[in-house]
Design an enzyme around this catalytic site. Structure first.
Site, PDB file in Angstrom:
ATOM      1  N   GLN A  97       0.745  -1.294   0.198  1.00 37.72           N
ATOM      2  CA  GLN A  97       0.094  -0.054  -0.219  1.00 37.72           C
ATOM      3  C   GLN A  97       0.730   1.192  -0.122  1.00 37.72           C
ATOM      4  OE1 GLN A  97      -1.236   0.892   4.417  1.00 37.72           O
ATOM      5  NE2 GLN A  97      -1.486  -1.285   4.119  1.00 37.72           N
ATOM      6  N   HIS A  99       0.127   5.872   0.719  1.00 40.09           N
ATOM      7  CA  HIS A  99      -0.724   6.904   1.005  1.00 40.09           C
ATOM      8  C   HIS A  99      -0.979   8.125   0.223  1.00 40.09           C
ATOM      9  CE1 HIS A  99      -1.313   4.031   4.139  1.00 40.09           C
ATOM     10  NE2 HIS A  99      -0.280   4.587   4.731  1.00 40.09           N
ATOM     11  N   ARG A 283      -4.011   0.369  -2.283  1.00 41.74           N
ATOM     12  CA  ARG A 283      -3.662  -0.977  -2.217  1.00 41.74           C
ATOM     13  C   ARG A 283      -3.169  -1.326  -3.727  1.00 41.74           C
ATOM     14  NH1 ARG A 283      -7.852  -0.826   1.359  1.00 41.74           N
ATOM     15  NH2 ARG A 283      -7.377  -0.869   3.371  1.00 41.74           N
TER      16      ARG A 283
END
Length: 408
Positions: A97, A99, A283
């Site tokens: 993942q 952000h 993801r």
């Protein structure tokens, strides 16, 4: 100043023992407990335990934003707590993942609103408008994969695995800018059709097995990590993508800082996380949850970094050890009480203006503030509002407190 009860999040990758043991509850827990949220995120706020009863920290901020947050924090971030504290316990690897940045989060949130995707939908990427820089400080040995490794080192790894099926891909990392090569190879692997993955991933796993059995040591951590991921997620493109990332091992007290766009996966361990107050996650694999590869590619930063580059600087001031990050939303430190500091009141170095969240990770500490005092034992936490003033600490035996507050 009041005790703070965290909200427990149960995910499949969590531990049935770590958080329960840390908070003094029966072990094993009924379900895997992955995260203990200590903050005021609307998805799961913590609970303030006052003489008048228990109520959510979110409600406390709404009722008295000036007293709880202080004027300086309100002028910068509005009437919200800008950071979120978690205790994270991973018994299995988390998803691959990254952000978003603030700009990406604002644009993505608005876009998904226009498309009518509910905020609580499992296919929603952006649940708020905030970026999510984060720091994790290990409470015990902790393993992660994070940050795109410099291309030359990855070429050495791919050649060391001696997998002929990887040969066509090595050329993508040779020549030109490193970030361009990493983007090209990652994009190629993450979008491979499943029939091709079903051939390439097993070949890579066989190469990793042979490498470990050969007794070679340079890339043994990487080989073992790939084998673990491949066993848990057979045929997943994220197994290949993980070949491009640094293996990061933390001992207790060591930290990793992950800014926007940093691709990562936590593998195992227990740590304290502090981040901007956001739940935005893009993801790319290693998960049964929603994967949005095109959106992930929009937010990734392919600038290479070494594992050492991911460790934040550390600054010591008396009993306080501060972890230096560029995040505006949070500042994190650890307060150690030992030796000559035991048995009498010690002034905690004054933090920046604003509220604090304290977590005791070792021993027992009496915390003294304007409104009175309370005792923190291992696994307990406290909310210290902005109007409580400086705090003082008293411990009869060695004790450790994590402190999160607002960044400068």
């Amino acid at each position: 100043m009041d005790l703070l009860r965290g909200a427990i999040r149960t995910y499949a990758w969590g531990s049935r023992t770590a958080i329960a043991d840390f908070t003094g509850r029966p072990v094993p827990a009924p379900h895997p407990e992955a995260e203990l949220w200590l903050g005021a995120h609307p998805a799961d706020p913590a609970w303030v335990q006052t003489p008048d009863g228990e109520h959510s920290l979110l409600d406390a901020l709404r009722a008295d934003p000036e007293g709880q947050l202080g004027s300086a924090v309100r002028s910068r971030f509005g009437d919200v707590l800008p950071f979120l504290v978690k205790v994270l316990a991973a018994d299995e690897p988390l998803s691959l993942q990254a952000h978003p940045s603030t700009e990406q989060a604002v644009e993505g949130f608005a876009r998904e609103d226009r498309l009518g995707v509910p905020v609580n939908s499992p296919v929603r990427n952006y649940r708020d408008r905030s970026h999510k820089p984060e720091i994790l400080i290990a409470l015990e040995p902790f393993d992660a994969m994070a940050g795109f490794r410099p291309a030359a080192q990855t070429i050495e790894l791919l050649r060391a695995l001696a997998v002929s099926e990887l040969d066509p891909y090595v050329a993508l990392l040779s020549g030109g800018a490193e970030s361009d090569g990493l983007r090209a190879l990652f994009t190629t692997w993450i979008t491979l059709p499943q029939p091709e993955l079903d051939v390439l991933v097993p070949a890579v796993l066989e190469g990793a097995i042979n490498y470990v059995q050969s007794g070679a040591t340079e890339f043994v951590a990487e080989a073992r990590a790939i084998l673990e991921l491949g066993e848990r997620y057979p045929g997943d493109a994220g197994v290949l993508a993980a070949l491009l990332l640094n293996c990061v091992h933390l001992e207790a007290g060591e930290a990793i800082y992950l800014p926007a766009g940093n691709l990562h996966s936590y593998l195992r361990g227990v740590g304290v996380e502090v981040m901007a107050n956001s739940d935005n996650v893009l993801r790319g694999g290693l998960t049964p949850k929603h994967v949005d590869v095109p959106e992930l590619l929009r937010v990734l930063n392919f600038t290479p970094a070494t594992a050492d580059d991911l460790h934040p600087g550390i600054e010591r001031d008396g009993i306080e050890c501060s972890y230096l990050t560029p995040a505006d939303e949070f500042a994190v430190s650890v307060l150690h009480l030992d030796g000559a500091d035991l048995g009498h009141e010690v002034d905690a170095p004054c933090p920046h203006e604003g509220p604090q969240i304290l977590i005791c990770s070792q021993g027992e500490v009496d915390v003294v503030a304007k409104s009175g005092e309370l005792t923190l034992e291992r696994g307990s936490a406290a909310w210290v509002s902005a109007d409580e003033g400086p705090i003082r600490l008293v411990a009869a035996r060695a004790a450790t407190l994590f402190r999160a507050t607002v960044g400068i």
